[in-house]
Design an enzyme around this catalytic site. Structure first.
Site, PDB file in Angstrom:
ATOM      1  N   HIS A 163       0.049   4.642  15.332  1.00 37.80           N
ATOM      2  CA  HIS A 163       0.192   4.536  13.868  1.00 37.80           C
ATOM      3  C   HIS A 163      -0.392   5.711  13.088  1.00 37.80           C
ATOM      4  O   HIS A 163      -0.071   5.860  11.903  1.00 37.80           O
ATOM      5  CB  HIS A 163      -0.467   3.261  13.337  1.00 37.80           C
ATOM      6  CG  HIS A 163       0.102   1.989  13.868  1.00 37.80           C
ATOM      7  ND1 HIS A 163       1.443   1.663  13.763  1.00 37.80           N
ATOM      8  CD2 HIS A 163      -0.488   0.943  14.516  1.00 37.80           C
ATOM      9  CE1 HIS A 163       1.642   0.466  14.316  1.00 37.80           C
ATOM     10  NE2 HIS A 163       0.494   0.015  14.781  1.00 37.80           N
TER      11      HIS A 163
HETATM   12  O1  ZLV Z   1      -1.696  -2.420  18.145  1.00 38.65           O
HETATM   13  O2  ZLV Z   1      -7.363  -6.761   9.750  1.00 38.65           O
HETATM   14  O3  ZLV Z   1      -1.843  -5.802   8.287  1.00 38.65           O
HETATM   15  C1  ZLV Z   1      -1.879  -0.034  18.018  1.00 38.65           C
HETATM   16  C2  ZLV Z   1      -1.535  -1.330  17.276  1.00 38.65           C
HETATM   17  O4  ZLV Z   1      -0.156  -1.246  17.015  1.00 38.65           O
HETATM   18  C3  ZLV Z   1      -2.623  -4.860   8.269  1.00 38.65           C
HETATM   19  N1  ZLV Z   1      -3.135  -4.348   9.365  1.00 38.65           N
HETATM   20  C4  ZLV Z   1      -3.066  -4.195   7.019  1.00 38.65           C
HETATM   21  C5  ZLV Z   1      -2.140  -3.676   6.049  1.00 38.65           C
HETATM   22  C6  ZLV Z   1      -3.010  -4.318   5.015  1.00 38.65           C
HETATM   23  N2  ZLV Z   1      -3.535  -5.060   6.032  1.00 38.65           N
HETATM   24  C7  ZLV Z   1      -4.657  -5.880   6.148  1.00 38.65           C
HETATM   25  C8  ZLV Z   1      -5.958  -5.258   6.313  1.00 38.65           C
HETATM   26  C9  ZLV Z   1      -6.833  -6.219   7.019  1.00 38.65           C
HETATM   27  C10 ZLV Z   1      -7.874  -5.553   7.778  1.00 38.65           C
HETATM   28  C11 ZLV Z   1      -8.374  -6.381   8.903  1.00 38.65           C
HETATM   29  C12 ZLV Z   1      -7.468  -7.834  10.552  1.00 38.65           C
HETATM   30  C13 ZLV Z   1      -8.642  -8.548  10.616  1.00 38.65           C
HETATM   31  C14 ZLV Z   1      -8.720  -9.669  11.412  1.00 38.65           C
HETATM   32  C15 ZLV Z   1      -7.621 -10.066  12.140  1.00 38.65           C
HETATM   33  C16 ZLV Z   1      -6.454  -9.349  12.089  1.00 38.65           C
HETATM   34  C17 ZLV Z   1      -6.372  -8.204  11.297  1.00 38.65           C
HETATM   35  C18 ZLV Z   1      -5.134  -7.468  11.276  1.00 38.65           C
HETATM   36  N3  ZLV Z   1      -4.865  -6.247  10.782  1.00 38.65           N
HETATM   37  C19 ZLV Z   1      -3.945  -7.916  11.807  1.00 38.65           C
HETATM   38  N4  ZLV Z   1      -2.993  -6.983  11.623  1.00 38.65           N
HETATM   39  C20 ZLV Z   1      -3.577  -5.995  11.015  1.00 38.65           C
HETATM   40  C21 ZLV Z   1      -2.836  -4.781  10.679  1.00 38.65           C
HETATM   41  C22 ZLV Z   1      -3.087  -3.645  11.647  1.00 38.65           C
HETATM   42  C23 ZLV Z   1      -2.492  -3.853  12.994  1.00 38.65           C
HETATM   43  C24 ZLV Z   1      -2.721  -2.647  13.858  1.00 38.65           C
HETATM   44  C25 ZLV Z   1      -2.020  -2.706  15.195  1.00 38.65           C
HETATM   45  C26 ZLV Z   1      -2.371  -1.517  16.031  1.00 38.65           C
HETATM   46  C27 ZLV Z   1      -3.284   0.162  18.405  1.00 38.65           C
HETATM   47 ZN    ZN Z   2       0.165  -3.159  18.423  1.00 36.89          ZN
END
Ligand code: ZLV
Ligand code: ZN
Ligand code: CA
Length: 383
Positions: free
Chosen positions: A146
């Site tokens: 990302h």
């Molecule tokens: O696996 O987040 O949905 C590669 C990979 O592909 C979001 N982030 C962002 C966009 C605005 N938000 C929310 C921000 C929240 C921050 C904390 C979490 C906390 C607890 C549990 C789940 C999350 C979370 N964050 C779930 N999904 C997000 C995504 C980022 C996913 C990245 C995947 C990375 C390494």
């Molecule tokens: Zn992922």
């Protein structure tokens, strides 16, 4: 050819008179963060306990320099990242542009060092592959798909994949990038969106899911039109469904694109039971992708990525290391004793079983429609 020369990158940390740094598994994104670099240490423990270290070249890559990162990222962003600490984060952010946005990408202790280990491994993997010194190069600490040119995103700060592909492009004409992480490989797609020298192909959950990009119609621009391939999927995809789209799409890509090297991002959040993912792949189903790609007999880089149920990430990447070596059939399904043995109870087996969730891709022919559309677009490319 079932045996391949495999180079495996793992950073055990440095211990010199003047400086001691931790191994890659010792970094933490902070309390409660889902991304746990410890999974790399657990993977390495399993790889070692299975006796695989004697069967491949175990290498510690040179840490990626700030300068090498600027082959993709902006000077301003790298300058910021190389200085930011948990203590000065507020001040630096207040003074300048916002490079780290939201709680996904904290300024954790050692963040730049962690990035230089991850990126250093992928760069070294690309160099070794390009030199012809290995057939397959593995960096489980890489795959951070990302990260953008001028900002961190989705737990990714430095796009080690883009850096590795740019390195490969110095010596080969065309690179195929395949991404089986449950999330869309947006950073890599964006970096190569307008070129026909890199084809990016991401399989991912689409619909009310991070990062929200990667539709069937996003196919590249200009010279790159048709060279971005997206396979948007729904919840609960099984081994069988995944295979039914993965294999024909890869076959068609090989036919029309004829890559000279392949980079496979093996994000493990597409496994059943992942804390963030929503697919239903078993370890075997996930590894089938690697085995399929390996059988194409091309120079190959294997990278990590997501994966949030750490014991399953370790199981799968250890098993996939065995697949890279071609020794998967000799692997004992009962786990050998290792430092993390108790984490793998109650069965202590090398397995990630699927569960009984519904495969939403089998509703109203959605998977078939996606497959047809992707194949049709590929057929339209000049070949
Ligand atoms: O696996 O987040 O949905 C590669 C990979 O592909 C979001 N982030 C962002 C966009 C605005 N938000 C929310 C921000 C929240 C921050 C904390 C979490 C906390 C607890 C549990 C789940 C999350 C979370 N964050 C779930 N999904 C997000 C995504 C980022 C996913 C990245 C995947 C990375 C390494
Ligand atoms: Zn992922
Ligand atoms: Ca993906």
């Amino acid at each position: 050819m079932s045996k391949r020369r495999v180079a495996y990158y793992y950073d055990l940390g440095t211990h010199s008179r003047t400086r001691t740094t931790a191994d890659v598994g010792a970094y933490t994104y902070g309390w409660g963060h889902l991304m746990k670099p410890q999974r790399m240490r657990m993977t390495h423990e399993l790889v070692s306990a299975y006796g695989m270290l004697d069967k491949m070249h175990i290498l510690r890559a040179k840490r990626a320099s700030a300068e090498s990162m600027t082959r993709f990222h902006t000077d301003e962003y790298i300058h910021f990242l190389s200085r930011v600490t948990p203590e000065n984060f507020r001040q630096l952010t207040f003074d300048g542009t916002r490079f780290l946005i939201g709680d996904d990408n904290p300024a954790f202790e050692g963040v730049f060092e962690f990035c230089s280990i991850s990126a250093g491994g992928s760069l070294a993997a690309a160099q070794r592959l390009a030199s012809g010194a290995t057939d397959i190069a593995i960096n489980w600490a890489g795959g951070l798909h990302h990260a953008k040119k001028r900002e961190a995103s989705g737990f990714c700060y430095i796009n080690d994949i883009v850096l590795a592909i740019l390195e490969l492009l110095r010596s080969v004409p065309r690179v195929l990038y395949i991404d089986i992480d449950c999330h869309h490989g947006d950073g890599v797609e964006e970096a190569f969106y307008t070129t026909d020298r890199v084809m990016t192909c991401s399989f991912h959950k689409y619909g009310e899911y991070f990062p929200g990009t990667g539709t069937l119609d996003d196919r590249g621009r200009g010279r790159g039109k048709g060279y971005a391939v997206n396979v948007p999927l729904r919840d609960g995809i099984t081994d069988e469904s995944f295979r039914s789209v993965f294999e024909p799409v890869i076959d068609k890509i090989m036919e029309v694109f004829r890559p000279s090297a392949i980079v496979l991002q093996c994000g493990a959040d597409s496994l059943a039971g992942d804390r963030l993912g929503c697919f239903n792949l078993s370890m075997q189903g996930h590894a089938n992708c690697l085995q399929y790609v390996r059988a194409l007999n091309m120079p190959l880089i294997l990278l990590g990525g997501g994966g949030y149920t750490v014991k399953n990430v370790a199981r799968t990447w250890a098993y996939e290391t065995a697949c890279a070596l071609g020794i998967q059939d000799d692997i004992d399904p009962n786990l050998p004793w290792n430092e993390y043995f108790e984490w793998f109870g109650p069965r202590y087996r090398l397995e990630v079983p699927p569960n009984n969730m519904d495969d939403m891709n089998m509703r109203d022919g959605s998977l078939e429609a996606v497959k047809t559309s992707v194949l049709k677009a590929l057929c339209e490319l000049p070949h």
